[in-house]
Scaffold this motif. Structure first.
Motif, mmCIF file in Angstrom:
data_model
loop_
_atom_site.group_PDB
_atom_site.id
_atom_site.type_symbol
_atom_site.label_atom_id
_atom_site.label_comp_id
_atom_site.label_asym_id
_atom_site.label_seq_id
_atom_site.Cartn_x
_atom_site.Cartn_y
_atom_site.Cartn_z
ATOM 1 N N ILE A 98 0.620 -1.211 0.008
ATOM 2 C CA ILE A 98 -0.063 -0.132 -0.095
ATOM 3 C C ILE A 98 0.784 1.323 -0.047
ATOM 4 N N SER A 99 0.750 2.144 -0.547
ATOM 5 C CA SER A 99 1.267 3.230 -0.996
ATOM 6 C C SER A 99 1.256 4.150 0.466
ATOM 7 N N GLU A 100 2.296 4.858 0.632
ATOM 8 C CA GLU A 100 2.448 5.810 1.772
ATOM 9 C C GLU A 100 1.483 7.017 1.599
ATOM 10 N N GLU A 101 0.874 7.547 2.719
ATOM 11 C CA GLU A 101 0.127 8.602 2.623
ATOM 12 C C GLU A 101 1.100 9.860 2.121
ATOM 13 N N PRO A 102 0.243 10.594 1.080
ATOM 14 C CA PRO A 102 0.841 11.775 0.456
ATOM 15 C C PRO A 102 1.316 12.809 1.435
ATOM 16 N N VAL A 105 -4.367 15.502 -4.187
ATOM 17 C CA VAL A 105 -4.741 14.310 -3.236
ATOM 18 C C VAL A 105 -6.259 14.325 -2.864
ATOM 19 N N VAL A 106 -6.532 13.317 -2.286
ATOM 20 C CA VAL A 106 -7.983 13.100 -1.992
ATOM 21 C C VAL A 106 -8.040 12.923 -0.443
ATOM 22 N N ALA A 166 -4.653 11.231 -5.786
ATOM 23 C CA ALA A 166 -5.804 11.395 -6.649
ATOM 24 C C ALA A 166 -5.717 10.159 -7.862
ATOM 25 N N GLY A 167 -4.666 9.775 -8.170
ATOM 26 C CA GLY A 167 -4.642 8.781 -9.299
ATOM 27 C C GLY A 167 -4.584 7.443 -8.857
ATOM 28 N N ALA A 168 -4.757 7.182 -7.642
ATOM 29 C CA ALA A 168 -4.763 5.861 -7.074
ATOM 30 C C ALA A 168 -6.036 5.116 -7.373
ATOM 31 N N HIS A 169 -5.786 3.886 -7.572
ATOM 32 C CA HIS A 169 -7.255 2.820 -7.938
ATOM 33 C C HIS A 169 -7.952 2.923 -6.737
ATOM 34 N N ILE A 170 -9.400 2.889 -6.934
ATOM 35 C CA ILE A 170 -10.357 2.425 -5.991
ATOM 36 C C ILE A 170 -9.814 1.361 -5.112
ATOM 37 N N GLU A 171 -9.144 0.378 -5.628
ATOM 38 C CA GLU A 171 -8.792 -0.905 -4.883
ATOM 39 C C GLU A 171 -7.897 -0.492 -3.823
ATOM 40 N N GLU A 172 -7.019 0.459 -3.797
ATOM 41 C CA GLU A 172 -6.103 1.033 -2.959
ATOM 42 C C GLU A 172 -6.931 1.391 -1.705
ATOM 43 N N LEU A 173 -7.946 1.866 -2.009
ATOM 44 C CA LEU A 173 -8.924 2.418 -0.802
ATOM 45 C C LEU A 173 -9.331 1.060 0.131
ATOM 46 N N THR A 218 -10.164 5.439 -10.567
ATOM 47 C CA THR A 218 -9.563 6.063 -9.623
ATOM 48 C C THR A 218 -10.297 6.244 -8.543
ATOM 49 N N ILE A 219 -9.578 6.840 -7.396
ATOM 50 C CA ILE A 219 -10.370 7.243 -6.047
ATOM 51 C C ILE A 219 -11.133 8.816 -6.502
ATOM 52 N N LYS A 220 -10.178 9.707 -7.120
ATOM 53 C CA LYS A 220 -10.751 10.935 -7.553
ATOM 54 C C LYS A 220 -11.845 10.888 -8.477
ATOM 55 N N GLU A 221 -11.855 10.062 -9.380
ATOM 56 C CA GLU A 221 -13.015 10.035 -10.488
ATOM 57 C C GLU A 221 -14.253 9.304 -9.729
ATOM 58 N N ARG A 222 -14.133 8.519 -8.704
ATOM 59 C CA ARG A 222 -15.269 7.814 -8.073
ATOM 60 C C ARG A 222 -15.807 8.511 -7.006
ATOM 61 N N ILE A 223 -14.935 9.305 -6.130
ATOM 62 C CA ILE A 223 -15.524 9.918 -4.958
ATOM 63 C C ILE A 223 -15.293 11.305 -5.059
ATOM 64 N N GLY A 224 -14.215 11.946 -5.560
ATOM 65 C CA GLY A 224 -14.221 13.230 -5.608
ATOM 66 C C GLY A 224 -12.810 13.714 -4.788
ATOM 67 N N ARG A 225 -12.784 15.144 -4.370
ATOM 68 C CA ARG A 225 -11.594 15.579 -3.574
ATOM 69 C C ARG A 225 -11.550 15.032 -2.291
ATOM 70 N N SER A 226 -12.842 14.833 -1.746
ATOM 71 C CA SER A 226 -13.190 14.368 -0.298
ATOM 72 C C SER A 226 -14.273 13.695 -0.334
ATOM 73 N N GLY A 227 -14.471 13.003 0.828
ATOM 74 C CA GLY A 227 -15.420 12.001 1.167
ATOM 75 C C GLY A 227 -15.851 11.662 2.527
ATOM 76 N N ASN A 228 -16.945 11.346 2.925
ATOM 77 C CA ASN A 228 -17.144 10.716 4.121
ATOM 78 C C ASN A 228 -17.636 9.384 3.937
ATOM 79 N N LEU A 229 -17.292 8.177 4.238
ATOM 80 C CA LEU A 229 -17.431 6.897 3.774
ATOM 81 C C LEU A 229 -17.646 6.007 5.031
#
Length: 519
Positions: free
Chosen positions: A405-409, A416-417, A435-442, A491-502
């Protein structure tokens, strides 16, 4: 004499086959059939003949087997009715007060395949003079026999051995030879045509069949023999046989009478008349089982010859039946006892078979229950092993995935997201992702969060072989509710946006509840 209680298992295969054939024909008990077969050297035909015709006082086969010397064969000690002993009595008859009963032989009907056909017309015309001469001579000799009754009787005994010869099968009346059943039907039809409707229960089958039925059921067999050539035949039938009291007596079920009648112009009736020593017509003979003579013998209880008034006819029959009622009652009681014993034995065998079937059913159910429990235990063990193996592989996969898993930016990165995650344990986690990380990373971060927190991440961790990981949760946005499924990709940015509560929602909860309900 051989022991009557012989174990069937000790008999040879041929002896068991002979016993089976004998009992199938005679319907006799096994304990009574084995001694008779032993006396007949296990010859089925001889045993059947002795069963129906009665055994002699001394068995010549047994005598010849035991003597071992040239001693003459023993003579039949049954009294023979001849001209000589008609005036003198033997020592045996003088010392015995028991009434003598003449044996009644069983006449085997001629097979239908052996019934002769009428001669051609040319031969009939050619032999007509000889037939006329033979008819005149026969009537002359019948007249002589009527005047001197002992002559036909003596002559009949001399020629008794030739009764069944082919020459004796000839008829002098021109009647066509038929099989016994058809002969009986023809006699009944001619009787109806001659004397009109009646209520006499004639037995419409062969004499041998009536003989066997009377012997099997311990009934009285009333044999009526008529000759159309005698002038007294019609008066006897109209005044005696067809009288109401005689008909009622014969039809009375309490008397157990089987009525068989025949015309002596037919081959079978002629053989019966010869075997019963009939010298005068009309003739009536009452045949009954005689256990006092032999266990298988049939005898002539009484003979009624010539015209007889109905009252006298019934009186003679009733007197003869009364004389044999006691022996027959004893045999009936014995057969009833045997039948009751056989019924009890069958009931016991049936109860044993039912008990054995119940035991087998219980054993089968017990075996099936044991197999079911063993199968359940085996399946439970397999599930536990599979569950343990899955947990082990899942733990190894988490360690392997956590190190990738990539380290936190850091703050210097602008693209970033920021994601706020509420874990199933109600813990709130905020983390930044590229922002370019795949949704699977989350998804991988949520799956490996405990490993990341514990610091057990190691670069040496390897992916488990043959293990296909599946995320058992989903990420959901509460307001508005939206599920970010992994299979949609992006990607996370494409699916969720700049921020999000999940919110992390587990998807295996329902399956775990179902497993608990099944347990």
């Amino acid at each position: 004499m051989a022991d009557a209680e012989v174990d069937i298992a000790q008999l040879t295969e041929d002896q068991q086959l002979a016993l089976q054939q004998f009992t199938a024909v005679t319907d006799q008990e096994t304990k009574d059939a084995i001694p008779l077969l032993q006396r007949c050297q296990w010859n089925v035909q001889i045993a059947i003949a002795r069963f129906f015709d009665g055994e002699p006082a001394e068995d010549p086969i047994a005598a010849a087997a035991t003597s071992g010397s040239d001693i003459p064969a023993p003579q039949d000690t049954r009294r023979q009715e001849t001209l000589l002993n008609g005036f003198t009595s033997s020592p045996r008859s003088s010392t015995s007060s028991r009434r003598r009963v003449d044996p009644a032989p069983r006449i085997v009907p001629q097979p239908e395949s052996q019934v002769t056909t009428q001669a051609p017309l040319i031969l009939t015309i050619f032999f007509t003079p000889f037939s006329i001469i033979y008819s005149l001579l026969s009537k002359y000799f019948r007249f002589i026999g009527y005047l001197f009754p002992f002559v036909p009787r003596f002559w009949g005994r001399l020629t008794a051995s030739n009764i069944n010869s082919p020459a004796s099968r000839r008829t002098t009346s021109g009647r066509r030879p038929l099989n016994p059943r058809d002969t009986a039907a023809r006699f009944i039809r001619e009787f109806d045509e001659e004397y009109g409707s009646h209520n006499l229960p004639f037995f419409e089958n062969a004499y041998a069949q009536a003989f066997d039925l009377a012997k099997k059921n311990l009934q009285f067999l009333l044999v009526i023999l008529v000759s159309p050539e005698h002038d007294e035949t019609a008066s006897f039938i109209r005044e005696t046989l067809l009288s109401q009291e005689v008909v009622d007596f014969i039809r009375n079920p309490e008397n157990n009478i089987i009525l068989w009648a025949g015309n002596v112009q037919d081959s079978e009736a002629y053989q019966v008349s010869a075997s019963l020593n009939c010298t005068k017509f009309p003739f009536a003979g009452l045949i009954v089982h005689t256990p006092q003579v032999s266990s298988t013998a049939m005898g002539v209880a009484t003979r009624i010859t010539g015209p007889t008034p109905p009252a006298q006819f019934i009186s003679k029959l009733r007197k003869a039946m009364a004389a044999h009622s006691e022996p027959l009652n004893r045999v009936r009681a014995q057969r009833t006892e045997q039948q009751a014993t056989r019924s009890i034995r069958q009931q016991q065998d049936s109860a044993y078979e039912r008990s054995l079937a119940q035991d087998r059913e219980r054993a089968r159910k017990k075996k099936e229950e044991a197999e079911r429990k063993a199968k359940e235990e085996r399946e439970a063990l397999e599930r536990e092993q599979a569950k343990a193996l899955y947990a082990q592989n899942l733990e190894q996969w988490r360690k392997w995935r956590a190190c990738r898993i990539s380290e936190e930016p850091g703050p210097e990165q602008k693209d970033v997201v920021r994601i706020s995650l509420r874990m199933p344990s109600a813990e709130r986690v905020v983390r930044k992702f590229a922002a370019g990380a795949h949704i699977e990373e989350l998804y991988a971060f949520v799956e490996c969060y405990e490993i990341l927190q514990s610091g057990e991440v190691s670069e040496k961790s390897r992916e488990p072989l043959g293990f296909e990981h599946e995320y058992k949760f989903q990420l959901v946005s509460p307001v508005p509710r939206e599920v970010y499924e992994l299979k949609a990709g992006g990607t996370i940015k494409e699916r969720i946006g700049r921020s999000g509560n999940l919110i992390v929602e587990r998807t295996e909860v329902e399956s775990e509840d179902e497993d608990e309900d099944e347990k």
